[in-house]
Write a protein that holds these residues in place. Structure first.
Motif, PDB file in Angstrom:
ATOM      1  N   ASN A   1      -6.225  -8.826   3.192  1.00 53.04           N
ATOM      2  CA  ASN A   1      -4.821  -8.903   2.791  1.00 53.04           C
ATOM      3  C   ASN A   1      -4.615  -8.058   1.541  1.00 53.04           C
ATOM      4  OD1 ASN A   1      -3.747 -10.697   4.784  1.00 53.04           O
ATOM      5  ND2 ASN A   1      -5.003 -12.288   3.855  1.00 53.04           N
TER       6      ASN A   1
ATOM      7  N   THR B   1      -1.031  -3.212   8.774  1.00 58.24           N
ATOM      8  CA  THR B   1       0.135  -3.809   9.408  1.00 58.24           C
ATOM      9  C   THR B   1       1.331  -3.750   8.464  1.00 58.24           C
ATOM     10  OG1 THR B   1      -0.217  -6.067   8.612  1.00 58.24           O
ATOM     11  CG2 THR B   1      -1.379  -5.421  10.649  1.00 58.24           C
ATOM     12  N   SER B   2       2.512  -3.992   9.002  1.00 54.67           N
ATOM     13  CA  SER B   2       3.712  -3.997   8.160  1.00 54.67           C
ATOM     14  C   SER B   2       3.712  -5.188   7.202  1.00 54.67           C
ATOM     15  CB  SER B   2       4.970  -4.008   9.031  1.00 54.67           C
ATOM     16  OG  SER B   2       4.986  -5.152   9.855  1.00 54.67           O
ATOM     17  N   GLU B   3       2.869  -6.199   7.480  1.00 54.69           N
ATOM     18  CA  GLU B   3       2.759  -7.363   6.599  1.00 54.69           C
ATOM     19  C   GLU B   3       1.723  -7.164   5.497  1.00 54.69           C
ATOM     20  OE1 GLU B   3       2.463  -7.784  10.079  1.00 54.69           O
ATOM     21  OE2 GLU B   3       4.605  -8.181  10.221  1.00 54.69           O
TER      22      GLU B   3
ATOM     23  N   THR C   1      -0.279  -8.925  19.755  1.00 49.74           N
ATOM     24  CA  THR C   1       0.595  -8.733  18.592  1.00 49.74           C
ATOM     25  C   THR C   1       0.813  -7.247  18.336  1.00 49.74           C
ATOM     26  OG1 THR C   1      -0.124 -10.810  17.600  1.00 49.74           O
ATOM     27  CG2 THR C   1       0.812  -9.165  16.100  1.00 49.74           C
TER      28      THR C   1
ATOM     29  N   ASN D   1       8.283   0.720  11.040  1.00 56.09           N
ATOM     30  CA  ASN D   1       8.275  -0.477  10.191  1.00 56.09           C
ATOM     31  C   ASN D   1       7.276  -0.382   9.037  1.00 56.09           C
ATOM     32  OD1 ASN D   1       5.788  -0.885  11.401  1.00 56.09           O
ATOM     33  ND2 ASN D   1       6.264  -2.932  12.187  1.00 56.09           N
TER      34      ASN D   1
ATOM     35  N   ASP E   1       4.251  -5.077  18.409  1.00 53.64           N
ATOM     36  CA  ASP E   1       4.605  -4.231  17.271  1.00 53.64           C
ATOM     37  C   ASP E   1       5.005  -2.832  17.759  1.00 53.64           C
ATOM     38  OD1 ASP E   1       4.954  -3.911  14.496  1.00 53.64           O
ATOM     39  OD2 ASP E   1       2.902  -3.205  14.205  1.00 53.64           O
TER      40      ASP E   1
ATOM     41  N   GLU F   1      -1.651  -6.305   5.970  1.00 53.09           N
ATOM     42  CA  GLU F   1      -3.034  -6.595   6.347  1.00 53.09           C
ATOM     43  C   GLU F   1      -3.757  -5.281   6.626  1.00 53.09           C
ATOM     44  OE1 GLU F   1      -2.688 -10.836   8.669  1.00 53.09           O
ATOM     45  OE2 GLU F   1      -2.331  -9.012   9.812  1.00 53.09           O
TER      46      GLU F   1
END
Length: 197
Positions: A7, A34-36, A133, A83, A137, A38
């Motif tokens: 993260n 990832t866009s989050e 997932t 994104n 995406d 990660e």
């Protein structure tokens, strides 16, 4: 080795340039973001997955060489999705028109777009839920057709905008034939030629 996920806190973040330099400094790994936030560190694939990936890429490349409709990319290509995520599909294809809108610099680095067509092949170290997932995406970022191929279950999931995911369960003795539909006109993939190595 398993896939690792780190993260990256928002306070740390990674700019486009920093992520690009991180990938250059660690070329033995496939990195995705990832866009989050990660950071995903993927190990190299094993022999059987490598053979299957090569076969899939070759089939799409030969079709594209005949039609001249776009550009084909292997699993080493990283795309910067709208994104903000950075993803590297196992096989991907972009229409010629969309590719030609990119600047020379955008083509040279991580192309800032989502491919029109994507294949993800589940390897021994891949989590099916994480691949699903990833496919969602891609779909949310502009993918027009995607195939998630899982030789372990075995199944194929077909992703297209505006429709439910189509799942095809099959036996390795009788794998399905897939169609590129109107996205890859006249492209037919006999999965038996790929999976039965």
């Amino acid at each position: 080795m398993e896939t690792l996920t780190l993260n990256v806190p928002p306070a740390v973040g990674l700019t486009d340039e920093q992520f690009y330099q991180l990938c250059l400094a660690n070329q033995e790994w496939r990195l995705e973001l990832t866009s989050e936030g990660e950071l995903i560190i993927m190990s190299p694939t094993g022999g059987e997955s490598g053979i299957r990936n090569s076969g899939l890429n070759a089939k799409v490349y030969i079709w594209n060489d005949q039609t001249k409709l776009g550009k084909v990319f292997d699993s080493s290509t990283e795309f910067r999705l709208p994104n903000g995520a950075y993803r590297s599909p196992d096989v991907s294809w972009v229409t010629k028109e969309r590719w030609e809108t990119l600047s020379r610099e955008e083509r040279r680095r991580f192309p800032p777009l989502c491919p029109d067509f994507i294949i993800e092949l589940r390897s021994e170290t891949d989590s099916l839920s994480k691949l699903r997932t990833k496919m969602r995406d891609y779909l949310a970022n502009g993918m027009r057709l995607g195939w998630l191929i899982d030789p372990q279950t075995p199944l194929v999931e077909i992703y297209q905008p505006g429709t439910d995911v189509e799942t095809i369960n099959f036996s390795l003795e009788q794998p399905p034939t897939l169609s590129g539909e109107d996205i890859l006109p006249r492209f037919i993939l006999d999965l038996g030629l790929i999976l039965n190595i």
